[in-house]
Design a protein around this motif. Sequence first.
Motif, PDB file in Angstrom:
ATOM      1  N   ARG A 147       0.830  -1.206   0.000  1.00  0.00           N
ATOM      2  CA  ARG A 147       0.000   0.000   0.000  1.00  0.00           C
ATOM      3  C   ARG A 147       0.863   1.254   0.000  1.00  0.00           C
ATOM      4  NH1 ARG A 147      -4.770   1.512  -1.600  1.00  0.00           N
ATOM      5  NH2 ARG A 147      -3.325   2.879  -2.676  1.00  0.00           N
ATOM      6  N   GLN A 148       1.950   1.244   0.812  1.00  0.00           N
ATOM      7  CA  GLN A 148       2.825   2.412   0.891  1.00  0.00           C
ATOM      8  C   GLN A 148       3.541   2.672  -0.430  1.00  0.00           C
ATOM      9  OE1 GLN A 148       5.042   3.083   4.617  1.00  0.00           O
ATOM     10  NE2 GLN A 148       4.169   1.166   5.376  1.00  0.00           N
ATOM     11  N   LEU A 149       4.029   1.594  -1.053  1.00  0.00           N
ATOM     12  CA  LEU A 149       4.760   1.762  -2.306  1.00  0.00           C
ATOM     13  C   LEU A 149       3.827   2.128  -3.455  1.00  0.00           C
ATOM     14  CD1 LEU A 149       6.985   0.450  -0.561  1.00  0.00           C
ATOM     15  CD2 LEU A 149       7.727  -0.790  -2.588  1.00  0.00           C
ATOM     16  N   SER A 150       2.644   1.548  -3.477  1.00  0.00           N
ATOM     17  CA  SER A 150       1.715   1.827  -4.577  1.00  0.00           C
ATOM     18  C   SER A 150       1.265   3.285  -4.578  1.00  0.00           C
ATOM     19  CB  SER A 150       0.498   0.902  -4.492  1.00  0.00           C
ATOM     20  OG  SER A 150      -0.274   1.184  -3.332  1.00  0.00           O
ATOM     21  N   GLU A 151       1.253   3.918  -3.401  1.00  0.00           N
ATOM     22  CA  GLU A 151       0.836   5.323  -3.315  1.00  0.00           C
ATOM     23  C   GLU A 151       1.727   6.231  -4.150  1.00  0.00           C
ATOM     24  OE1 GLU A 151       0.549   6.598   0.738  1.00  0.00           O
ATOM     25  OE2 GLU A 151      -1.561   6.015   0.878  1.00  0.00           O
ATOM     26  N   VAL A 152       2.999   5.859  -4.288  1.00  0.00           N
ATOM     27  CA  VAL A 152       3.924   6.665  -5.101  1.00  0.00           C
ATOM     28  C   VAL A 152       3.409   6.756  -6.533  1.00  0.00           C
ATOM     29  CG1 VAL A 152       6.267   6.802  -6.028  1.00  0.00           C
ATOM     30  CG2 VAL A 152       5.908   6.032  -3.671  1.00  0.00           C
ATOM     31  N   LEU A 153       3.029   5.630  -7.092  1.00  0.00           N
ATOM     32  CA  LEU A 153       2.553   5.586  -8.482  1.00  0.00           C
ATOM     33  C   LEU A 153       1.147   6.163  -8.612  1.00  0.00           C
ATOM     34  CD1 LEU A 153       3.848   2.001  -9.323  1.00  0.00           C
ATOM     35  CD2 LEU A 153       4.837   4.163 -10.093  1.00  0.00           C
ATOM     36  N   GLU A 154       0.327   5.966  -7.602  1.00  0.00           N
ATOM     37  CA  GLU A 154      -1.027   6.514  -7.641  1.00  0.00           C
ATOM     38  C   GLU A 154      -1.004   8.039  -7.624  1.00  0.00           C
ATOM     39  OE1 GLU A 154      -3.780   4.578  -4.819  1.00  0.00           O
ATOM     40  OE2 GLU A 154      -2.271   2.990  -4.668  1.00  0.00           O
ATOM     41  N   GLN A 155      -0.116   8.615  -6.806  1.00  0.00           N
ATOM     42  CA  GLN A 155      -0.074  10.068  -6.688  1.00  0.00           C
ATOM     43  C   GLN A 155       0.631  10.729  -7.865  1.00  0.00           C
ATOM     44  OE1 GLN A 155       0.930  11.913  -3.018  1.00  0.00           O
ATOM     45  NE2 GLN A 155      -0.277  10.512  -1.776  1.00  0.00           N
ATOM     46  N   HIS A 156       1.738  10.146  -8.320  1.00  0.00           N
ATOM     47  CA  HIS A 156       2.508  10.789  -9.387  1.00  0.00           C
ATOM     48  C   HIS A 156       1.942  10.531 -10.777  1.00  0.00           C
ATOM     49  CE1 HIS A 156       5.651  12.479  -6.930  1.00  0.00           C
ATOM     50  NE2 HIS A 156       5.900  11.307  -6.356  1.00  0.00           N
ATOM     51  N   TYR A 157       1.377   9.330 -10.980  1.00  0.00           N
ATOM     52  CA  TYR A 157       0.933   8.967 -12.321  1.00  0.00           C
ATOM     53  C   TYR A 157      -0.565   8.673 -12.415  1.00  0.00           C
ATOM     54  CZ  TYR A 157       5.917   8.466 -13.265  1.00  0.00           C
ATOM     55  OH  TYR A 157       7.264   8.699 -13.409  1.00  0.00           O
ATOM     56  N   ALA A 209      -4.600  -1.466  -8.445  1.00  0.00           N
ATOM     57  CA  ALA A 209      -4.349  -2.754  -9.110  1.00  0.00           C
ATOM     58  C   ALA A 209      -3.177  -2.669 -10.077  1.00  0.00           C
ATOM     59  CB  ALA A 209      -5.608  -3.214  -9.842  1.00  0.00           C
ATOM     60  N   ASP A 210      -3.118  -1.588 -10.859  1.00  0.00           N
ATOM     61  CA  ASP A 210      -2.012  -1.417 -11.812  1.00  0.00           C
ATOM     62  C   ASP A 210      -0.712  -1.096 -11.077  1.00  0.00           C
ATOM     63  OD1 ASP A 210      -3.663  -1.908 -13.966  1.00  0.00           O
ATOM     64  OD2 ASP A 210      -4.100   0.211 -14.322  1.00  0.00           O
ATOM     65  N   ALA A 211      -0.818  -0.268 -10.031  1.00  0.00           N
ATOM     66  CA  ALA A 211       0.371   0.147  -9.287  1.00  0.00           C
ATOM     67  C   ALA A 211       1.023  -1.037  -8.587  1.00  0.00           C
ATOM     68  CB  ALA A 211       0.008   1.227  -8.274  1.00  0.00           C
ATOM     69  N   ILE A 212       0.220  -1.927  -8.024  1.00  0.00           N
ATOM     70  CA  ILE A 212       0.789  -3.045  -7.264  1.00  0.00           C
ATOM     71  C   ILE A 212       1.515  -4.017  -8.187  1.00  0.00           C
ATOM     72  CG2 ILE A 212      -1.090  -4.747  -7.283  1.00  0.00           C
ATOM     73  CD1 ILE A 212       0.867  -3.556  -4.179  1.00  0.00           C
ATOM     74  N   VAL A 213       1.087  -4.093  -9.451  1.00  0.00           N
ATOM     75  CA  VAL A 213       1.809  -4.923 -10.421  1.00  0.00           C
ATOM     76  C   VAL A 213       3.213  -4.382 -10.621  1.00  0.00           C
ATOM     77  CG1 VAL A 213       1.906  -5.655 -12.839  1.00  0.00           C
ATOM     78  CG2 VAL A 213      -0.269  -5.703 -11.611  1.00  0.00           C
ATOM     79  N   ARG A 214       3.324  -3.056 -10.760  1.00  0.00           N
ATOM     80  CA  ARG A 214       4.640  -2.415 -10.915  1.00  0.00           C
ATOM     81  C   ARG A 214       5.476  -2.565  -9.638  1.00  0.00           C
ATOM     82  NH1 ARG A 214       9.264  -0.954 -13.271  1.00  0.00           N
ATOM     83  NH2 ARG A 214      10.011   1.087 -12.600  1.00  0.00           N
ATOM     84  N   VAL A 215       4.842  -2.453  -8.472  1.00  0.00           N
ATOM     85  CA  VAL A 215       5.538  -2.602  -7.193  1.00  0.00           C
ATOM     86  C   VAL A 215       6.146  -3.997  -7.086  1.00  0.00           C
ATOM     87  CG1 VAL A 215       5.211  -2.785  -4.694  1.00  0.00           C
ATOM     88  CG2 VAL A 215       4.216  -0.865  -5.944  1.00  0.00           C
ATOM     89  N   VAL A 216       5.373  -5.024  -7.402  1.00  0.00           N
ATOM     90  CA  VAL A 216       5.858  -6.404  -7.344  1.00  0.00           C
ATOM     91  C   VAL A 216       7.028  -6.596  -8.303  1.00  0.00           C
ATOM     92  CG1 VAL A 216       5.266  -8.803  -7.907  1.00  0.00           C
ATOM     93  CG2 VAL A 216       3.688  -7.403  -6.551  1.00  0.00           C
ATOM     94  N   GLU A 217       6.936  -5.990  -9.488  1.00  0.00           N
ATOM     95  CA  GLU A 217       7.999  -6.103 -10.491  1.00  0.00           C
ATOM     96  C   GLU A 217       9.301  -5.507  -9.984  1.00  0.00           C
ATOM     97  OE1 GLU A 217       9.056  -3.947 -14.736  1.00  0.00           O
ATOM     98  OE2 GLU A 217       6.956  -4.276 -14.238  1.00  0.00           O
ATOM     99  N   ALA A 261      11.930   4.333  -3.910  1.00  0.00           N
ATOM    100  CA  ALA A 261      12.657   5.408  -4.592  1.00  0.00           C
ATOM    101  C   ALA A 261      12.804   5.161  -6.082  1.00  0.00           C
ATOM    102  CB  ALA A 261      14.041   5.581  -3.955  1.00  0.00           C
ATOM    103  N   MET A 262      12.829   3.880  -6.495  1.00  0.00           N
ATOM    104  CA  MET A 262      13.086   3.547  -7.891  1.00  0.00           C
ATOM    105  C   MET A 262      11.827   3.325  -8.720  1.00  0.00           C
ATOM    106  SD  MET A 262      16.292   3.775  -8.269  1.00  0.00           S
ATOM    107  CE  MET A 262      16.370   3.134  -9.939  1.00  0.00           C
ATOM    108  N   LEU A 263      10.653   3.394  -8.120  1.00  0.00           N
ATOM    109  CA  LEU A 263       9.411   3.099  -8.827  1.00  0.00           C
ATOM    110  C   LEU A 263       9.209   3.986 -10.059  1.00  0.00           C
ATOM    111  CD1 LEU A 263       6.918   2.416  -5.905  1.00  0.00           C
ATOM    112  CD2 LEU A 263       7.545   0.825  -7.728  1.00  0.00           C
TER     113      LEU A 263
END
Length: 320
Positions: free
Chosen positions: A108-118, A123-131, A165-167
């Motif tokens: 949840r914490q990591l996915s927020e980076v992608l949700e806020q910036h992009y 669901a889409d963000a967590i796929v990138r987080v796992v990757e 940081a690298m997301l």
Amino acid sequence: MNPLLSVEDLMVEFRVSGAIFRAPDGVSFQIMEDECVGLVGESGSGKSVTALAIMGLVPKTQGRIVGGRILFEGQDLTKIIKYLRGTKISMVFQNPLNSLNPNMKIGRQLSEVLEQHYGMSYADAIVRVVEVMKQLGIPEPEKMVERYPFEYSGGMRQRAMIAMAMLCNPKLLIADEPTTALDVTIQAQIIQLFKQLKNQSRTSILFISHDLSVVSQIADRVVVMYAGKVCEISPVRKIFDKPLHPYTEGLISSIVDMKQRKTKLKSIEGNVPSLIDPPTGCRFHPRCSRKMQICSQKEPGFFSKDDRLVKCWLYEGVGK
């Protein structure tokens, strides 16, 4: 080639109990694309505050930038950092346990980076987080995203912070003492991880540490700070082969040599000066065994020697 980041005569002023001090105080250095620069110095030298100033995170209630410029790709970073923070410029903080929300799952914490910036969905963000977690060697990332920070080991928490940081694939990654709280084995793994990031993602890195031996394993160039000032800038190999500044020489000689276990550990005599009332001239002169009369009277500028820069009167008039 133009630098990716250029710090020019940076001064940050703090007011504590009515007293004023500056750290950093007139700091200048550059980071090129695809380069790792190590920022080294004792605690209190101004390393972390330099990083916070670059990120626009100096606490306004305590400190403020009072001089100098910070340029990113030629633009005044202080005016645009809020648009670049987390996307083009990211930071890994010293203590991941203090940086992560203990009541929120890592995913949840990591996915927020992608949700806020992009504006991505969870669901889409967590796929990138796992990757990204998989790329950084976090085992079973599909399960790990459902865990809380306290369920991670120290090394895994640091990997999670690096993943955050690298997301967004930043151009510049600032790492503030990222290996300090880790044991030697995990420390080596994190250093190797930063090397991979630099080589594979072509990310430039500002690697902050008080330990020259750690910096030597990853940095291309080293910026040595003492009492708020830069005293030497050099390619990493040259600084170990022949340090120029007496302070750098003292730092390197104090590194433990496991091949010579019976030799006495060397140290730099004296104490770091107070930044509220720093010594005149060169700030290292009260502790320097090679000081001259001018050292206590006038602060040296940068002298150039063999594609290196050093602030020491010993090198006045020395050619390139």
